[in-house]
Design an enzyme around this catalytic site. Structure first.
Site, short mmCIF file in Angstrom:
data_model
loop_
_atom_site.label_atom_id
_atom_site.label_comp_id
_atom_site.label_asym_id
_atom_site.label_seq_id
_atom_site.Cartn_x
_atom_site.Cartn_y
_atom_site.Cartn_z
N CYS A 70 9.15 -0.90 -3.24
CA CYS A 70 7.91 -0.89 -1.97
C CYS A 70 7.58 -2.53 -1.96
CB CYS A 70 7.01 -0.11 -2.62
SG CYS A 70 7.23 1.54 -2.50
N HIS A 99 0.73 -2.79 1.45
CA HIS A 99 1.67 -1.72 1.42
C HIS A 99 1.08 -0.63 1.62
CE1 HIS A 99 4.85 0.70 0.32
NE2 HIS A 99 4.47 1.16 -0.86
N ASN A 118 4.67 6.67 3.50
CA ASN A 118 5.27 5.32 2.71
C ASN A 118 6.57 5.15 3.07
OD1 ASN A 118 5.91 3.53 0.79
ND2 ASN A 118 4.98 4.72 -0.97
#
Ligand code: UT7
Length: 324
Positions: free
Chosen positions: A114, A251, A281
């Site tokens: 990520c 993020h 996500n």
């Protein structure tokens, strides 16, 4: 005189197929209320059959090139952040390079899950600042739907697929915070936590792709601590106050983490770019996707100070300050 990596353009691409929380109710024991309350996610895009990470990346890259109004042949560095490459090798970056008809320069993938886009942007910035490259295409692209265990409700409701791309150009700056371009970057990792967020397969272990496994609560706890630390470090190094930041583009993992971090930093909710509600996500793709959305809907304007941050498997984490 200081060399700066100036953003020339952005682009993003999402697969056409959209999966709502209601769709997930028919797959696992879950419900819209739980997902929205715990994560803020309402829907996510899922790659179609045969639609690969490189395909999403190529589309995002083409849109970024069009936005920058530059020719692909002027790109001499491609860095693609992904944890879901088309193949074990060659890199997905070289597939993008070939599809864009670029035959010069270098292309490679970066793997920091990520945090991948922050790692890729930082690497590209160092290439441009040192004179090793002139113009970089930095991409975050993922098809996390391919590594999800669709019977595990604790993970399959969280992720989505997509790609975002940014073009950076090496330009001379005065060396002050008024310069356009990447002003500061900060990267961290701590491999002691590798069992808290991982994939239970790989070419050298099981010879399979494997599935994502996560200790959600532990990751959440570390995210809030680590993200505040890295943002503080970037702001401190650049000598910039959080109140000077026009756009906070974190993020997009969980709305609660985003809200908690923004609150800690004293950043007004109206200056936080949130896409987790509609994208889920998307790992390394989440920041460039959010940057491109906010740039194209007119929120991010030239001269704005943009703060990005991420944390992911490893753990890896990091942040960057960019004057648009
Ligand atoms: O991008 C990389 C970084 N990743 C992250 O930042 C993710 C960080 N973690 C999180 O976002 C959150 O921890 C989650 C969203 C994953 C989970 O939220 P939580 O508030 O920490 O919930 P929990 O894991 O403590 O689960 C609470 C309850 C459990 O039931 P019991 O044991 O209390 O009876 C779970 O079994 O919720 C249950 N649960 C669900 N219920 C309905 C877990 N997943 C689901 C689900 N639907 N999908």
């Amino acid at each position: 005189m200081t060399m700066r990596s100036v953003v020339l353009g952005t682009g993003h691409y999402l697969p056409k197929k959209c999966m709502t929380n209601a769709d997930l109710e028919s797959l696992v024991e879950t419900n819209d209320e739980w997902i929205v309350e715990r994560t803020g996610i309402r829907q996510r895009h899922i790659a179609g059959e045969g639609e690969t990470t490189s395909m999403l990346a190529i589309e995002a890259a083409k849109r970024a090139l069009a936005d920058a109004t530059i020719d692909a042949s002027s790109i001499d560095l491609i860095i693609l952040a992904t944890a879901t490459p088309d193949h074990t090798f060659p890199s997905t970056a070289t597939q993008v390079q070939a599809a864009l008809g670029i035959t010069g320069g270098a292309a490679f993938d970066i793997h920091a899950v990520c945090s991948g886009f922050v790692y890729a942007l930082t690497t590209a910035d160092n290439f441009l600042k040192s004179g090793s490259a002139q113009r970089a295409l930095v991409i975050g692209a993922e098809t996390f739907s391919r590594i999800l265990d669709w019977t595990d409700r604790t993970t399959c409701v969280l992720f989505g697929d997509g790609a975002g791309a940014v073009i950076l150009d090496a330009q001379k700056g005065a060396g002050t915070n008024a310069d356009r371009g990447v002003l500061c970057t900060h990267l961290r990792s701590d491999g002691r936590h590798l069992d808290k967020l991982y994939v239970d397969g790989g070419p050298s272990t099981t010879m399979t792709t494997g599935h994502l496994r996560m200790e959600g609560k532990e990751v959440f706890r570390h995210a809030v601590i680590n993200l505040a630390e890295t943002v503080d470090e970037s702001l401190h190094r650049a000598g910039i106050a959080a109140s000077d930041v026009q756009w906070f583009v974190p993020h997009q993992a969980n709305r609660r983490i985003i809200d908690a971090t923004a609150k800690k930093l004293g950043i007004d909710p109206s200056r936080v770019v949130v896409t987790v509600d509609v994208h889920g996500n998307t790992s390394a793709a989440s920041i460039p996707l959010a940057l491109s959305v906010a740039r194209h809907d007119g929120r991010i304007k030239q001269g704005d100070l943009v703060l990005i941050e991420a944390m992911g498997g490893g753990f890896t984490w990091g942040s960057a300050l960019i004057r648009w």
